[in-house]
Motif scaffolding. Sequence first.
Motif, PDB file in Angstrom:
ATOM      1  N   LEU A 101     -18.128-147.591  71.469  1.00  0.00           N
ATOM      2  CA  LEU A 101     -19.503-148.035  71.219  1.00  0.00           C
ATOM      3  C   LEU A 101     -20.285-148.032  72.519  1.00  0.00           C
ATOM      4  N   ASN A 102     -21.562-147.668  72.439  1.00  0.00           N
ATOM      5  CA  ASN A 102     -22.449-147.744  73.598  1.00  0.00           C
ATOM      6  C   ASN A 102     -23.098-149.118  73.611  1.00  0.00           C
ATOM      7  N   ALA A 103     -22.740-149.914  74.609  1.00  0.00           N
ATOM      8  CA  ALA A 103     -23.296-151.266  74.744  1.00  0.00           C
ATOM      9  C   ALA A 103     -24.151-151.372  75.997  1.00  0.00           C
ATOM     10  N   SER A 104     -24.715-150.255  76.437  1.00  0.00           N
ATOM     11  CA  SER A 104     -25.519-150.232  77.666  1.00  0.00           C
ATOM     12  C   SER A 104     -26.761-151.091  77.573  1.00  0.00           C
ATOM     13  N   LEU A 144     -18.759-149.916  75.763  1.00  0.00           N
ATOM     14  CA  LEU A 144     -18.940-149.516  77.156  1.00  0.00           C
ATOM     15  C   LEU A 144     -20.411-149.605  77.544  1.00  0.00           C
ATOM     16  N   SER A 145     -20.644-149.892  78.816  1.00  0.00           N
ATOM     17  CA  SER A 145     -22.022-149.895  79.315  1.00  0.00           C
ATOM     18  C   SER A 145     -22.079-149.063  80.593  1.00  0.00           C
ATOM     19  N   GLY A 146     -23.283-148.619  80.890  1.00  0.00           N
ATOM     20  CA  GLY A 146     -23.486-147.802  82.081  1.00  0.00           C
ATOM     21  C   GLY A 146     -24.960-147.730  82.406  1.00  0.00           C
ATOM     22  N   GLY A 147     -25.275-146.876  83.337  1.00  0.00           N
ATOM     23  CA  GLY A 147     -26.650-146.724  83.785  1.00  0.00           C
ATOM     24  C   GLY A 147     -27.493-145.939  82.799  1.00  0.00           C
ATOM     25  N   PRO A 148     -28.799-145.922  83.027  1.00  0.00           N
ATOM     26  CA  PRO A 148     -29.723-145.197  82.152  1.00  0.00           C
ATOM     27  C   PRO A 148     -29.332-143.719  82.042  1.00  0.00           C
ATOM     28  N   GLY A 149     -29.256-143.245  80.817  1.00  0.00           N
ATOM     29  CA  GLY A 149     -28.949-141.845  80.576  1.00  0.00           C
ATOM     30  C   GLY A 149     -27.486-141.475  80.719  1.00  0.00           C
ATOM     31  N   GLU A 150     -26.665-142.398  81.140  1.00  0.00           N
ATOM     32  CA  GLU A 150     -25.238-142.106  81.314  1.00  0.00           C
ATOM     33  C   GLU A 150     -24.561-142.046  79.945  1.00  0.00           C
ATOM     34  N   LYS A 151     -23.793-141.005  79.720  1.00  0.00           N
ATOM     35  CA  LYS A 151     -23.114-140.812  78.435  1.00  0.00           C
ATOM     36  C   LYS A 151     -21.808-141.608  78.440  1.00  0.00           C
ATOM     37  N   VAL A 171     -20.116-143.335  76.210  1.00  0.00           N
ATOM     38  CA  VAL A 171     -19.126-143.107  75.164  1.00  0.00           C
ATOM     39  C   VAL A 171     -18.355-141.819  75.447  1.00  0.00           C
ATOM     40  N   ASP A 172     -19.062-140.751  75.779  1.00  0.00           N
ATOM     41  CA  ASP A 172     -18.379-139.483  76.070  1.00  0.00           C
ATOM     42  C   ASP A 172     -17.430-139.621  77.252  1.00  0.00           C
ATOM     43  N   ILE A 173     -17.899-140.275  78.310  1.00  0.00           N
ATOM     44  CA  ILE A 173     -17.052-140.450  79.499  1.00  0.00           C
ATOM     45  C   ILE A 173     -15.825-141.299  79.169  1.00  0.00           C
ATOM     46  N   GLY A 174     -16.035-142.360  78.399  1.00  0.00           N
ATOM     47  CA  GLY A 174     -14.914-143.212  77.998  1.00  0.00           C
ATOM     48  C   GLY A 174     -13.888-142.462  77.163  1.00  0.00           C
ATOM     49  N   ILE A 175     -14.373-141.651  76.238  1.00  0.00           N
ATOM     50  CA  ILE A 175     -13.456-140.862  75.402  1.00  0.00           C
ATOM     51  C   ILE A 175     -12.739-139.811  76.243  1.00  0.00           C
ATOM     52  N   GLN A 176     -13.449-139.150  77.145  1.00  0.00           N
ATOM     53  CA  GLN A 176     -12.807-138.159  78.010  1.00  0.00           C
ATOM     54  C   GLN A 176     -11.681-138.795  78.815  1.00  0.00           C
ATOM     55  N   ARG A 177     -11.942-139.953  79.392  1.00  0.00           N
ATOM     56  CA  ARG A 177     -10.912-140.647  80.178  1.00  0.00           C
ATOM     57  C   ARG A 177      -9.727-141.055  79.305  1.00  0.00           C
TER      58      ARG A 177
END
Length: 190
Positions: free
Chosen positions: A61-64, A86-93, A95-101
Motif C-alpha cells: 500500500l502507498n501510505a505516503s 510504505l511511504s516516501g517522497g513526492p513522486g516516489e514509486k 509500492v514498486d520499489i518495495g515490491i522490487q526489493r
Amino acid sequence: MTSEQTPGTTYVVVDGENIDATLGASILDGRPAPEQRPRWERLLDFAQRRYAQPTKGLFFLNASNGYLPMSFVQALLAIGYQPIPLSGGPGEKVVDIGIQRTLEAIASRSGDVLLASHDADFLPQVDTLLDGTRRVGLFAFREFVSSQYTPLRERGLEVFDLEDDVKAFNVVLPRVRIISLSDFDPLRYL
C-alpha cells in the motif's frame, strides 16, 4: 518444482494500486464500486490450490500521504495478508520499489511467487526468479499484461487471469478480449 522437492511457500505479492488502476481506467472507465473489486482472499485460495503449499500474502500500500485505510488494512489481515504500507517522497514509486526489493529478497530463498500486477517495472526481478527452481506467475487481466513479459512465458512464467482463472470477482466485468471458442459462453452476452 520437481516431485522430489518438499513443499515450501508460495509468496503472493500484490500491487493493489496497479490492479485497481487497470480495473478502473481500462475496464470500468471509472472508480470500481465495492461489488466490482477483487475478492483478494481468492488469490490466496487459488495459490494454495494451484501449488499445494502454504501461502504468504504480501499486500503493498502507498501510505505516503500519511493516511492508512484502517478498515481495508483490518480486512487484509483478517483474510491472511500482511499489509505493507510504505511511504516516501513526492513522486516516489514506493509500492514498486518495495515490491522490487521483496522479489529480490525472495530470489535468495526458496519458494514460489505469484505477483499480482501488469507492470513491467518488475521484469528484471521476475526474470531472476525464473531460475528453474521455483514456479513463478502473474495474477492479472491477461489482455493488459505488459508485452515485455512475453519472452518469460517461454521460460515458465504463468499468467493467471484474475476473472477467468482465479474467479476473483462476484460480477462479470465488461471486458473485451479474445475468447477461446471452447470457453465461449453465449449466455454471458444475451
